[in-house]
Structure formats: C-alpha cells, structure tokens
Motif scaffolding. Sequence first.
Motif, PDB file in Angstrom:
ATOM      1  N   GLY A  18      44.734  65.747 111.484  1.00 38.90           N
ATOM      2  CA  GLY A  18      45.060  64.466 112.085  1.00 38.90           C
ATOM      3  C   GLY A  18      43.803  63.637 112.297  1.00 38.90           C
ATOM      4  O   GLY A  18      42.679  64.118 112.107  1.00 38.90           O
ATOM      5  N   LYS A  19      43.990  62.383 112.670  1.00 40.07           N
ATOM      6  CA  LYS A  19      42.857  61.469 112.819  1.00 40.07           C
ATOM      7  C   LYS A  19      42.939  60.715 114.141  1.00 40.07           C
ATOM      8  O   LYS A  19      43.982  60.673 114.784  1.00 40.07           O
ATOM      9  CB  LYS A  19      42.831  60.480 111.654  1.00 40.07           C
ATOM     10  N   ASP A  20      41.826  60.122 114.496  1.00 43.33           N
ATOM     11  CA  ASP A  20      41.767  59.348 115.736  1.00 43.33           C
ATOM     12  C   ASP A  20      42.744  58.169 115.653  1.00 43.33           C
ATOM     13  O   ASP A  20      42.971  57.597 114.590  1.00 43.33           O
ATOM     14  CB  ASP A  20      40.349  58.827 115.954  1.00 43.33           C
ATOM     15  N   HIS A  21      43.322  57.810 116.794  1.00 45.30           N
ATOM     16  CA  HIS A  21      44.323  56.756 116.816  1.00 45.30           C
ATOM     17  C   HIS A  21      43.969  55.593 117.735  1.00 45.30           C
ATOM     18  O   HIS A  21      44.753  54.656 117.883  1.00 45.30           O
ATOM     19  CB  HIS A  21      45.656  57.333 117.295  1.00 45.30           C
ATOM     20  N   LYS A  22      42.782  55.655 118.332  1.00 39.85           N
ATOM     21  CA  LYS A  22      42.465  54.703 119.401  1.00 39.85           C
ATOM     22  C   LYS A  22      42.436  53.256 118.934  1.00 39.85           C
ATOM     23  O   LYS A  22      42.698  52.336 119.713  1.00 39.85           O
ATOM     24  CB  LYS A  22      41.134  55.078 120.054  1.00 39.85           C
ATOM     25  N   GLN A  23      42.122  53.018 117.663  1.00 35.18           N
ATOM     26  CA  GLN A  23      42.018  51.647 117.175  1.00 35.18           C
ATOM     27  C   GLN A  23      43.323  51.144 116.567  1.00 35.18           C
ATOM     28  O   GLN A  23      43.377  50.037 116.045  1.00 35.18           O
ATOM     29  CB  GLN A  23      40.893  51.559 116.123  1.00 35.18           C
ATOM     30  N   ILE A  24      44.378  51.957 116.614  1.00 35.10           N
ATOM     31  CA  ILE A  24      45.648  51.561 116.016  1.00 35.10           C
ATOM     32  C   ILE A  24      46.427  50.683 116.989  1.00 35.10           C
ATOM     33  O   ILE A  24      46.641  51.062 118.139  1.00 35.10           O
ATOM     34  CB  ILE A  24      46.487  52.791 115.632  1.00 35.10           C
TER      35      ILE A  24
END
Length: 403
Positions: A18-24
Amino acid sequence: MEDWKEYKLGDVLTIKYGKDHKQIADGDIPIYGSGGIMRYGELSLYDGPSILIPRKGSLNNIMFANNPFWTVDTMFWTIINEDIANPLFVYYSICKKDLASLNVGSAVPSLTVPVIEDIDILLPSKETQNRIVAILKSLDAKIEVNRWINDNFYFAFLEVMLIWLVTSLRNDNLEQQAQALFKSWFVDFEPFKDSEFEETEFGLIPRGWKVVSLSVIADYINGLAMQKYRPIEGEKGLPVLKIKELGQGSTDDNSELCSPSLIGEKYIIDDGDIIFSWSGTLMVKVWCGGKCGLNQHLFVVEPKDYPHWFAYQWTKHHLDNFIHIAKDKAVTMGHIKRGELDKAKVVVPDGTSMAAIDSMMKPLHSQIISNKIESRRLASMRDTILPRLMSGELKVNEIGNAI
C-alpha cells in the motif's frame, strides 16, 4: 487428493504494498488500513477483485475488495491469478489461516511478503471453486440480510403500524427503534398528549396508569458460583454464561463448563432469556447464544404477569442509573444491590393501552430474537462446512446432506 492441487500462495497471487494517502483529496474510493476503512479518497490503486492482507497491526483482519480501492502502507493488496483461482475462494482459504501466528515483528505484529507467499493453499478445479464460493456466499448473504433487517425493518413495520411516529424514531437499528418506541409511550407519553394526567412519584403520568417497582414486574434470579458445579464423570458439560459471554453474545471454546444435572433447570439459560449483568460490567441483553448455565453476578429476568419486552425495556431503561450507582461503590468491582430494583420505578399502562402497545412491541421484539438466532445458526453452519469444503473432505454435491 483427486481434483485438488497444492500451491504456495505466491503461485496464486502477487502481493503489492500500500501507499501513503495523506495527499489524496476526499472522494468516493475507500482507503483501507489494517483496521478497516480509514476514509474515502478520489484515487484508487486497483479496481479489484483483491484480497487485502495486513502488513502491520491486526494481522487476522483480512478483507476482500471487489471495487476500486486504495490501501495504506500497513496493508498489502494483491493481484490474483484468476486463470487458476476464484478470488473469493482464495479469500475464504486465507481467512482459515491464523496469520497472527506468522508474526515476524516484535513490538508491532508484522508480516512480510516471503512469509505470506510461503503459505500453503489447496485448489480444486475452477468449476469446483466457483460452486463452493456460491454456497459460502449464499450463507454469508443470508447473515447480511438478517443484519440489514435488524437495521432497517422497523421503518417498514412502523409505516404500517405507527405512521404518525415515523419521524421521531429515526435510529440506526431495530433494537434502537424498539427503545425509541418504548420511550415515546412510557417516558414522553407522546400518544397521550391530549389525555388527562395525574401526579405520581414517577411524575405526571396518564390517568388510570400506575407506578410500581422493577421487582414487581419481574423476578431477578441470580446465577450460581459455577466453579462449584463442574460436570460429573461421563456428563456432557454445559457452557457457563459469564459477563464475557454476555458481552460477546455467545459462548466459545474457552468458556467454562458446568453440570446441567447439578444446577437444575432454574439456572439453565436459553435463547430469548433476558440477562442482566449487575456486577462489574453492567449490561442488559436478550441472550441468543444457546443453552448455558447462569453464573453468579448475572440475573435472569423472568417477567411475572407482564410481556417479555416490557420487563426487558424497563430494565434497560434503568441501566444508565444502575451504572452510575455501581461506579459510586467503594469497592474494586462496582455492583448494584437488590434494593435498587425496588427503588427503580416502572409505569404500567391501563389494559387497553397495554394491549395497543403490545401489538406493536411484541412482533418487533420477537423479530429481533429470531434474527439473532438465525444468524447464529447460519454462522455456525458456515464455520462447520468451510474447513471441510476448503480441504476437499466435503464435495459440493454432498453439501445438502451436510447441511
């Protein structure tokens, strides 16, 4: 084993991080972590089907996604080789595994790609997989239907039985709706706003009604110290209902056993019984976890000349106050005394009003119990046949006899 082949999980699926989601930005795509859906965003990593496997945290919290999703870095997602495997069949197979036992972390439970890829999995032909999945999905679907009914049934029921109260009873599930209906009749007296009222120790109540104590409408029978009543030699023990079991709604393999012959029928609990935990963790529930022996610190509530739902709702109505009283006890484990049952007041309607509310509450109360019992039965059926189906011990054409 005929038609079944052994694979490594790495042969069946490709594991992705999985990947970081903070900027979504916010959107409609679920973003999964090892604890479940964290929020919704506007981007997806994959559009499914995919099995989501925790990388850190709650390692047995395996999920299945069949629509676009995003996963964070505490969660693996997978691409499944659908040439040899039905994605849901693989998901059910992995759910049988105790991934927590494969933990390679220290402070934080963790899994790695090589560990997951090395898990053994048995696969029959695609046709057999599809048939097995269809059976398991039908059982899960029925369980979800029962849950949905408990969440939504009362709106339809109320439309027929009590349309004029619909707007004031918009809660989330069936039991909450029953509590709201109870409150509208016995606390707020909404159907009787234009009636004559009289002053009582409860406050103003409709004329012709009366005030009694909880101990008048039901017997509160305390359980036994079940450690004194172990099964005798050659006897099949009965699970003991303690606070833990009441909280989770069922007994389990770790539940203690007692002797049904030694405790007698008075202390044997069955589906539909009202149970009130009066010590430690205070709660009131309608038990639907099967036969068991009632442990001390729990009351079984047996209505006298009043409806079952009436005793349940009034006991539950006073629960918050009982919890407050228990917290004030200067002891390690808070509790209430029987005297509090005498102090807790109940409003009893006249015969005509009782018949009217009973015609609404009784079927509602019965539906709650029926749904809980059926869901337990279906879950037990699913859990029984799942390992046999997945191992090939039970053939699809034998499923009717197994059920």
